[in-house]
Design a protein around this motif. Sequence first.
Motif, mmCIF file in Angstrom:
data_model
loop_
_atom_site.group_PDB
_atom_site.id
_atom_site.type_symbol
_atom_site.label_atom_id
_atom_site.label_comp_id
_atom_site.label_asym_id
_atom_site.label_seq_id
_atom_site.Cartn_x
_atom_site.Cartn_y
_atom_site.Cartn_z
ATOM 1 N N ALA A 138 0.826 -1.205 -0.017
ATOM 2 C CA ALA A 138 0.128 -0.027 -0.085
ATOM 3 C C ALA A 138 0.924 1.133 0.048
ATOM 4 O O ALA A 138 0.329 2.129 -0.669
ATOM 5 C CB ALA A 138 -1.081 0.084 1.374
ATOM 6 N N LYS A 139 1.934 1.163 0.752
ATOM 7 C CA LYS A 139 2.804 2.359 0.908
ATOM 8 C C LYS A 139 3.895 2.413 -0.434
ATOM 9 O O LYS A 139 3.892 3.415 -0.908
ATOM 10 C CB LYS A 139 3.768 2.312 2.134
ATOM 11 N N ALA A 140 4.290 1.225 -0.839
ATOM 12 C CA ALA A 140 4.981 1.110 -2.100
ATOM 13 C C ALA A 140 4.432 1.631 -3.171
ATOM 14 O O ALA A 140 5.152 2.462 -4.085
ATOM 15 C CB ALA A 140 5.634 -0.315 -2.417
ATOM 16 N N LEU A 141 3.133 1.656 -3.141
ATOM 17 C CA LEU A 141 2.189 2.171 -4.506
ATOM 18 C C LEU A 141 1.882 3.312 -4.372
ATOM 19 O O LEU A 141 1.350 4.017 -5.182
ATOM 20 C CB LEU A 141 1.149 0.992 -4.890
ATOM 21 N N ASP A 142 2.150 4.057 -3.004
ATOM 22 C CA ASP A 142 1.331 5.402 -2.822
ATOM 23 C C ASP A 142 2.406 6.482 -3.107
ATOM 24 O O ASP A 142 2.286 6.881 -4.337
ATOM 25 C CB ASP A 142 1.098 5.397 -1.321
ATOM 26 N N ASP A 143 3.118 6.794 -2.519
ATOM 27 C CA ASP A 143 4.003 8.180 -2.497
ATOM 28 C C ASP A 143 5.528 7.783 -2.696
ATOM 29 O O ASP A 143 6.403 8.839 -2.830
ATOM 30 C CB ASP A 143 3.898 9.130 -1.670
ATOM 31 N N VAL A 144 6.182 6.561 -2.814
ATOM 32 C CA VAL A 144 7.495 6.156 -2.694
ATOM 33 C C VAL A 144 8.202 6.538 -4.183
ATOM 34 O O VAL A 144 7.699 6.393 -5.445
ATOM 35 C CB VAL A 144 7.899 4.785 -2.340
ATOM 36 N N ILE A 145 9.423 7.004 -3.835
ATOM 37 C CA ILE A 145 9.992 7.548 -5.282
ATOM 38 C C ILE A 145 11.252 6.659 -5.200
ATOM 39 O O ILE A 145 12.071 6.597 -4.162
ATOM 40 C CB ILE A 145 10.351 9.007 -5.400
ATOM 41 N N LEU A 146 11.826 6.329 -6.414
ATOM 42 C CA LEU A 146 13.367 5.870 -6.837
ATOM 43 C C LEU A 146 13.941 7.038 -7.367
ATOM 44 O O LEU A 146 13.661 7.448 -8.327
ATOM 45 C CB LEU A 146 13.299 4.727 -7.666
ATOM 46 N N ALA A 147 14.670 7.776 -6.320
ATOM 47 C CA ALA A 147 15.347 9.043 -6.710
ATOM 48 C C ALA A 147 16.639 8.784 -7.314
ATOM 49 O O ALA A 147 17.370 8.157 -6.888
ATOM 50 C CB ALA A 147 15.469 9.626 -5.251
ATOM 51 N N TYR A 148 16.864 9.684 -8.298
ATOM 52 C CA TYR A 148 18.130 9.767 -8.862
ATOM 53 C C TYR A 148 18.735 11.160 -8.792
ATOM 54 O O TYR A 148 19.842 11.256 -9.137
ATOM 55 C CB TYR A 148 18.475 9.038 -10.432
ATOM 56 N N GLU A 149 18.073 12.201 -8.492
ATOM 57 C CA GLU A 149 18.607 13.400 -8.251
ATOM 58 C C GLU A 149 18.188 13.918 -6.912
ATOM 59 O O GLU A 149 17.252 13.761 -6.216
ATOM 60 C CB GLU A 149 17.882 14.409 -9.167
#
Length: 436
Positions: free
Chosen positions: A235-246
């Motif tokens: 539920a959290k993973a699909l909500d607002d989690v980002i894979l950030a590169y910057e």
Amino acid sequence: MTRAHHSAAPADETSYDHLRLRQWLAGQARGDGMSRRRMLSLLAAGTAALALRTTVRAAAATAAGIVKPLPDEWFTVRGTNAETKWEALRGTGHLTPSDRFFVRNHTSTPVIDPGPWRLKVWGSGLRGGPGIDQAVEFGLDDLRALPRVTHTAFVECAGNGRSFYTSQQGQSVTGTAWTLGAVGMARWRGVRLADVLRLAGIRRHAVDVMPRGLDDEYVTGGVNLGHVRRPLPVAKALDDVILAYEMNGDPLPPDHGHPVRVLVPSWVGISSVKWVGDIEVAAQPLYSPWNTDFYRLFGPGFPEGGSTPLTRQTIKSAFELTEGAVFAAGVHHVLHGRSWSGAGAIRKVEVSTDGGATWRRARLRDTPHRDAWVRWSIPWQPRTEGPATLLARATDTAGRTQPDEATFNTQGYFFDAVVRHPVLVQQPTHRAATAT
Ligand code: MTE
């Protein structure tokens, strides 16, 4: 490529955690998970990218195993970690400059060549098959080709403020003795984890998502706990989690997860796994030492196996001042600080300059947002010479206010109480700080 946005109510996280706690205490590691109706629309075609070896070099320029310089005026080095000094944030703007951002490393910063780096997404929660050899792989260019998102969010260690359990409450706790500087806020850019999971072929039965770092395995007390990893509920993973590169407009610096880190807004910092190399997506609950032995609350008042795994950060405030700062008596000063909460935006900040006898409302200098801190200021004209105690107390939109005392737990997490900040008021003839 279409972009899907999914929201999950905090209630989902709470029921997830209660379910997990029961399963954990019952020694179960399997289950069908929870209803994932929101995921039905996610089941789209997966893609596969070329598999190449990832190159990880041990870097570690400084003794602490941290690459960036750690000047004394900005950092306090604590073992493999570097704590930001709050006085170093004075005048720096809303975001923490990357070169002053705290570093929390279990081992040391690896230097990863972004060319051959691949993110492997694998597990029983995907359609492609359960093994890591059946992983769907993404290179940095693959991620950069996906829709971008930017989000301003703080990262804060769950143990931030831990030393105050001892200095203010006389309690002994284990772990790094942070003051209030294990927090920083940046503008993160990357892709939604939801988009990557959808491309990897996530199934409706997926329950947990566990990112794992490429830094060295963590050995403590003679036991090798493996690579840093911690599960997130779907539920959290699909909500607002980002894979950030910057970070703050530049590629992620080595110490903060280059080339890609997970960024879990408002959750305890351990969730935001740096140098991510693979993500397991499982159709059954996942466990790691970082959601069982660590990052739960243990002690009187908590269940034997600890509380539910820690998720949202607590609420805190800090002055942009050194401990023991000197102020000239009779002079107009302006006190500056910041407050933040994992449960919502900051609604108000009150400041006391007389050790808690009276309180005044500080002026908020930013529009408060969830996941972000707010800067504030308040004028002060001290009259009496001698030691004084400054206090700041925040309230958030979820209705949480900083208490006078934090709830003791053996590992010293979630210190949310009002911190007593000692200063000294002197005659202006002494060498004392003037208005700032
Ligand atoms: N990820 C990996 N791979 N290794 C780590 O040691 N530390 C975690 C998290 N992610 C860690 C990690 C912890 S405890 C925190 S508080 C944050 O990273 C700190 O992020 P920062 O060093 O960018 O400030």
